[in-house]
Design a protein around this motif. Structure first.
Motif, PDB file in Angstrom:
ATOM      1  N   GLU A  81       0.112  -0.081   7.493  1.00  0.00           N
ATOM      2  CA  GLU A  81      -0.611   0.349   6.303  1.00  0.00           C
ATOM      3  C   GLU A  81       0.105  -0.143   5.046  1.00  0.00           C
ATOM      4  OE1 GLU A  81      -3.586   1.941   6.007  1.00  0.00           O
ATOM      5  OE2 GLU A  81      -3.714   1.630   8.166  1.00  0.00           O
ATOM      6  N   SER A  82      -0.636  -0.238   3.965  1.00  0.00           N
ATOM      7  CA  SER A  82      -0.074  -0.732   2.709  1.00  0.00           C
ATOM      8  C   SER A  82       1.045   0.154   2.187  1.00  0.00           C
ATOM      9  CB  SER A  82      -1.166  -0.851   1.648  1.00  0.00           C
ATOM     10  OG  SER A  82      -2.144  -1.756   2.043  1.00  0.00           O
ATOM     11  N   GLY A  83       0.869   1.459   2.259  1.00  0.00           N
ATOM     12  CA  GLY A  83       1.911   2.385   1.811  1.00  0.00           C
ATOM     13  C   GLY A  83       2.429   2.040   0.432  1.00  0.00           C
ATOM     14  N   ASN A  84       3.724   1.729   0.344  1.00  0.00           N
ATOM     15  CA  ASN A  84       4.354   1.408  -0.936  1.00  0.00           C
ATOM     16  C   ASN A  84       3.863   0.088  -1.518  1.00  0.00           C
ATOM     17  OD1 ASN A  84       5.890   3.737  -0.888  1.00  0.00           O
ATOM     18  ND2 ASN A  84       7.605   2.760   0.134  1.00  0.00           N
ATOM     19  N   PHE A  85       3.112  -0.659  -0.758  1.00  0.00           N
ATOM     20  CA  PHE A  85       2.608  -1.946  -1.232  1.00  0.00           C
ATOM     21  C   PHE A  85       1.158  -1.856  -1.728  1.00  0.00           C
ATOM     22  CE2 PHE A  85       6.109  -3.129   1.517  1.00  0.00           C
ATOM     23  CZ  PHE A  85       6.751  -4.089   0.760  1.00  0.00           C
ATOM     24  N   GLU A  86       0.615  -0.667  -1.782  1.00  0.00           N
ATOM     25  CA  GLU A  86      -0.778  -0.503  -2.213  1.00  0.00           C
ATOM     26  C   GLU A  86      -1.000  -1.067  -3.619  1.00  0.00           C
ATOM     27  OE1 GLU A  86      -4.645   0.097  -1.639  1.00  0.00           O
ATOM     28  OE2 GLU A  86      -3.136   0.479  -0.097  1.00  0.00           O
ATOM     29  N   TYR A  87       0.011  -0.971  -4.468  1.00  0.00           N
ATOM     30  CA  TYR A  87      -0.111  -1.490  -5.836  1.00  0.00           C
ATOM     31  C   TYR A  87      -0.436  -2.990  -5.835  1.00  0.00           C
ATOM     32  CZ  TYR A  87       4.395  -3.865  -5.654  1.00  0.00           C
ATOM     33  OH  TYR A  87       5.414  -4.722  -5.332  1.00  0.00           O
ATOM     34  N   ILE A  88       0.004  -3.700  -4.796  1.00  0.00           N
ATOM     35  CA  ILE A  88      -0.264  -5.141  -4.723  1.00  0.00           C
ATOM     36  C   ILE A  88      -1.765  -5.396  -4.724  1.00  0.00           C
ATOM     37  CG2 ILE A  88      -0.135  -7.175  -3.213  1.00  0.00           C
ATOM     38  CD1 ILE A  88       2.667  -6.225  -2.399  1.00  0.00           C
ATOM     39  N   TRP A  89      -2.491  -4.612  -3.950  1.00  0.00           N
ATOM     40  CA  TRP A  89      -3.947  -4.818  -3.868  1.00  0.00           C
ATOM     41  C   TRP A  89      -4.618  -4.471  -5.189  1.00  0.00           C
ATOM     42  CZ3 TRP A  89      -4.076  -7.950  -0.175  1.00  0.00           C
ATOM     43  CH2 TRP A  89      -3.268  -7.782   0.942  1.00  0.00           C
ATOM     44  N   ILE A  92      -3.954  -7.410  -7.413  1.00  0.00           N
ATOM     45  CA  ILE A  92      -4.829  -8.524  -7.014  1.00  0.00           C
ATOM     46  C   ILE A  92      -6.237  -8.302  -7.539  1.00  0.00           C
ATOM     47  CG2 ILE A  92      -5.944  -9.640  -5.035  1.00  0.00           C
ATOM     48  CD1 ILE A  92      -3.231  -9.342  -3.562  1.00  0.00           C
ATOM     49  N   SER A  93      -6.707  -7.075  -7.499  1.00  0.00           N
ATOM     50  CA  SER A  93      -8.039  -6.760  -8.030  1.00  0.00           C
ATOM     51  C   SER A  93      -8.097  -7.012  -9.539  1.00  0.00           C
ATOM     52  CB  SER A  93      -8.373  -5.302  -7.711  1.00  0.00           C
ATOM     53  OG  SER A  93      -9.602  -4.946  -8.267  1.00  0.00           O
ATOM     54  N   GLN A  94      -7.056  -6.612 -10.263  1.00  0.00           N
ATOM     55  CA  GLN A  94      -7.019  -6.843 -11.709  1.00  0.00           C
ATOM     56  C   GLN A  94      -6.909  -8.334 -12.025  1.00  0.00           C
ATOM     57  OE1 GLN A  94      -3.687  -4.292 -12.328  1.00  0.00           O
ATOM     58  NE2 GLN A  94      -4.958  -2.565 -12.952  1.00  0.00           N
ATOM     59  N   LEU A  95      -6.094  -9.032 -11.251  1.00  0.00           N
ATOM     60  CA  LEU A  95      -5.961 -10.478 -11.432  1.00  0.00           C
ATOM     61  C   LEU A  95      -7.301 -11.164 -11.194  1.00  0.00           C
ATOM     62  CD1 LEU A  95      -4.123 -12.991 -11.858  1.00  0.00           C
ATOM     63  CD2 LEU A  95      -3.769 -12.968  -9.375  1.00  0.00           C
ATOM     64  N   THR A  96      -8.029 -10.718 -10.185  1.00  0.00           N
ATOM     65  CA  THR A  96      -9.340 -11.297  -9.888  1.00  0.00           C
ATOM     66  C   THR A  96     -10.316 -11.062 -11.037  1.00  0.00           C
ATOM     67  OG1 THR A  96      -8.978 -11.050  -7.519  1.00  0.00           O
ATOM     68  CG2 THR A  96     -11.262 -11.294  -8.234  1.00  0.00           C
ATOM     69  N   ALA A  97     -10.256  -9.887 -11.639  1.00  0.00           N
ATOM     70  CA  ALA A  97     -11.120  -9.610 -12.800  1.00  0.00           C
ATOM     71  C   ALA A  97     -10.779 -10.557 -13.947  1.00  0.00           C
ATOM     72  CB  ALA A  97     -10.969  -8.153 -13.228  1.00  0.00           C
ATOM     73  N   MET A  98      -9.474 -10.794 -14.163  1.00  0.00           N
ATOM     74  CA  MET A  98      -9.052 -11.726 -15.217  1.00  0.00           C
ATOM     75  C   MET A  98      -9.527 -13.144 -14.899  1.00  0.00           C
ATOM     76  SD  MET A  98      -5.178 -10.317 -15.765  1.00  0.00           S
ATOM     77  CE  MET A  98      -4.740 -11.218 -17.261  1.00  0.00           C
ATOM     78  N   ARG A  99      -9.365 -13.545 -13.645  1.00  0.00           N
ATOM     79  CA  ARG A  99      -9.789 -14.880 -13.223  1.00  0.00           C
ATOM     80  C   ARG A  99     -11.295 -15.047 -13.411  1.00  0.00           C
ATOM     81  NH1 ARG A  99     -13.670 -16.949 -10.159  1.00  0.00           N
ATOM     82  NH2 ARG A  99     -13.169 -18.956  -9.312  1.00  0.00           N
TER      83      ARG A  99
END
Length: 187
Positions: A81-89, A92-99
Motif C-alpha cells: 500500500e502507498s502508506g507514507n507515499f500517498e502524497y506522491i500520488w 502527481i495529480s497536481q502535476l498533471t493538472a499543471m501539465r
C-alpha cells in the motif's frame, strides 16, 4: 522481427531513473519545462515499472494507455500500500493538472497554476527541505526531483518484492538489500 528487451532489474530501474532525472531536470529554470519534463519522467518510470511487474511485458509495449491509465496500473501492480507515499500520488495529480493547463489552455489561469505549485512544494517540504533558490521554478524542480526519487525507490522495492515473492523479506529488508538506504533491516 525485433527481440523484446527483458525488463530492468530493480537496481537498473532505479539507476536508469536517476540518470534520466539528472539529464532532464537539473538546471531547469522555467515552469513549463519543469512541469512537462517531470510529467514525462513519471510516465516513463511508471511504464518501465509496469513492464517489469508483469509476466508478459511484450503485451504492454504498444499499448496506447493514457497517463492516467499508466498511473492507475502502476498503483494496482504495487504489492504494498502507498502508506507514507500517498502524497506522491497527490503530487502527481497536481502535476498533471499543471501539465494539462499548459497543454490545453492558451492562457492558463496563473492563480490555479500557482496554487498547484505551492501545494507541491508544501507537500514535499513536510518530508524534506526544499532548498536552493528563491526562484519558483527551481523550487518546483527541487520538489519534483524529490518526488521522482521517492517514487523510483518505492517502485524499485515493489519490483524486487514482485520478483522475489518467496523470500518473505519485508519492504524495509528489500530496501536494505537493494542498497537504497544505509539503514539496518528490520529485526
Amino acid at each position: 522481427m525485433t527481440v523484446p528487451k527483458p525488463p530492468l532489474s530493480p537496481l537498473d530501474f532505479h539507476a536508469k531513473q536517476a540518470k534520466l532525472f539528472s539529464d532532464h531536470l537539473d538546471g531547469l529554470r522555467d515552469d513549463s519545462t519543469v512541469v512537462l519534463k517531470a510529467h514525462l519522467l513519471i510516465e516513463e518510470m511508471c511504464r518501465d515499472f509496469c513492464s517489469g511487474a508483469v509476466a508478459n511485458p511484450a503485451h504492454l509495449r504498444n499499448a496506447r494507455f493514457s497517463f492516467n491509465h499508466v498511473v492507475k496500473l502502476t498503483r494496482a501492480l504495487c504489492p504494498m500500500e502507498s502508506g507514507n507515499f500517498e502524497y506522491i500520488w497527490t503530487v502527481i495529480s497536481q502535476l498533471t493538472a499543471m501539465r494539462n493547463q499548459l497543454a490545453h489552455e492558451l492562457e492558463p489561469d496563473g492563480l490555479t497554476f500557482e496554487s498547484h505549485r505551492i501545494s507541491i512544494i508544501d507537500s514535499v517540504s513536510r518530508r524534506q527541505a526544499v532548498g536552493g533558490s528563491d526562484e519558483p521554478a527551481e523550487r518546483l524542480a527541487g520538489a519534483l526531483s524529490f518526488v521522482l526519487g521517492a517514487l523510483s525507490a518505492w517502485l524499485a522495492v515493489s519490483m524486487a518484492m514482485l520478483r522475489d515473492k518467496e523470500s518473505g523479506l519485508s519492504p524495509s529488508e528489500h530496501v536494505h538489500e537493494l542498497g537504497l538506504l544505509s539503514l539496518p533491516p528490520d529485526q
